[in-house]
Design an enzyme around this catalytic site. Sequence first.
Site, PDB file in Angstrom:
ATOM      1  N   ASP A  67       2.101  16.137   1.887  1.00  0.00           N
ATOM      2  CA  ASP A  67       2.994  15.855   0.767  1.00  0.00           C
ATOM      3  C   ASP A  67       2.876  16.889  -0.349  1.00  0.00           C
ATOM      4  O   ASP A  67       1.958  17.710  -0.363  1.00  0.00           O
ATOM      5  CB  ASP A  67       2.724  14.445   0.218  1.00  0.00           C
ATOM      6  N   ASP A 136      -3.905   1.348  -2.585  1.00  0.00           N
ATOM      7  CA  ASP A 136      -2.835   0.388  -2.264  1.00  0.00           C
ATOM      8  C   ASP A 136      -2.459   0.423  -0.779  1.00  0.00           C
ATOM      9  O   ASP A 136      -1.469  -0.173  -0.369  1.00  0.00           O
ATOM     10  CB  ASP A 136      -1.586   0.677  -3.125  1.00  0.00           C
ATOM     11  N   GLU A 143       4.212   4.698   0.131  1.00  0.00           N
ATOM     12  CA  GLU A 143       3.746   3.567  -0.661  1.00  0.00           C
ATOM     13  C   GLU A 143       4.090   2.247   0.039  1.00  0.00           C
ATOM     14  O   GLU A 143       4.936   2.223   0.941  1.00  0.00           O
ATOM     15  CB  GLU A 143       4.409   3.614  -2.046  1.00  0.00           C
TER      16      GLU A 143
END
Length: 260
Positions: A67, A136, A143
């Site tokens: 990324d 997370d 995400e």
Amino acid sequence: MEVLIFNNETAASEYAAQEFSKRIQHKATTVLGLATGSTPLKMYRELSLLHQSEGLDFSKVNTFNLDEYIGLSGDHPCSYKHFMNENFFNHINISESNVHLPDGMTKDVPKTCQEYEEAIKKVGGIDIQVLGIGSDGHIGFNEPTSSLSSRTRIKTLTKKTCEDNARFFNSIDEVPRHCITMGIATIMEARRIVLLAFGEAKAPAVSKMVEGPLSAMVPASILQMHPNVVVVLDRSAASKLSHHDYYYRVATNKPNWQRL
Ligand code: PGA
């Protein structure tokens, strides 16, 4: 999913570096999938040492990073390009033209994403991918609620990820809101995946990834569907797993042909 628990981050990182080193020695043109963040730093240091002391040769290796932030150029000190140069590429004999990261300054995000996917395919796909895991449960910057069949694309970072990554910036306001990330399906096509996680803060995410249900709320849980993954942990990151005994049993009873 193989789970290996080491006494500390250093031992775990050395093991992971050996995995990468063995692949490169076996196949000089190995295609590496790389990650940023604090987690792979010791592994990169170890691989750099293997290059310097034992001549581990990266000259024919290709790399693809997971990324990059949108809006940061490669020479921005917080860009992932800069991070990779400082922490890895400047210390090995990789050819600049074999290094790939999504272009965070692109004017045409969909085209850049498409081209990134094509570039991976052109070199025959990723042989071995290193991953960290977000607190997370994200992998890359996928995400929670990311499509489990996503490809390289733009993502909006969660507030939690911005907070976690603010330590690299002067303030949280400077953390970009968007990134380009390999998709979950892109990551799943890597032939071998080595996921590293260290420290207590990662323990809940690790437990959900390995022992929880498969869910887009924990993108890393998709790795349960991958046929060739090793999860490399220190004791703290492993502290919330419930099947400890079994993971140790597997590791101790491994036949020799399955070892590194
Ligand atoms: P970290 O990040 O290595 O800095 O903990 C991992 C990730 O967010 O994937």
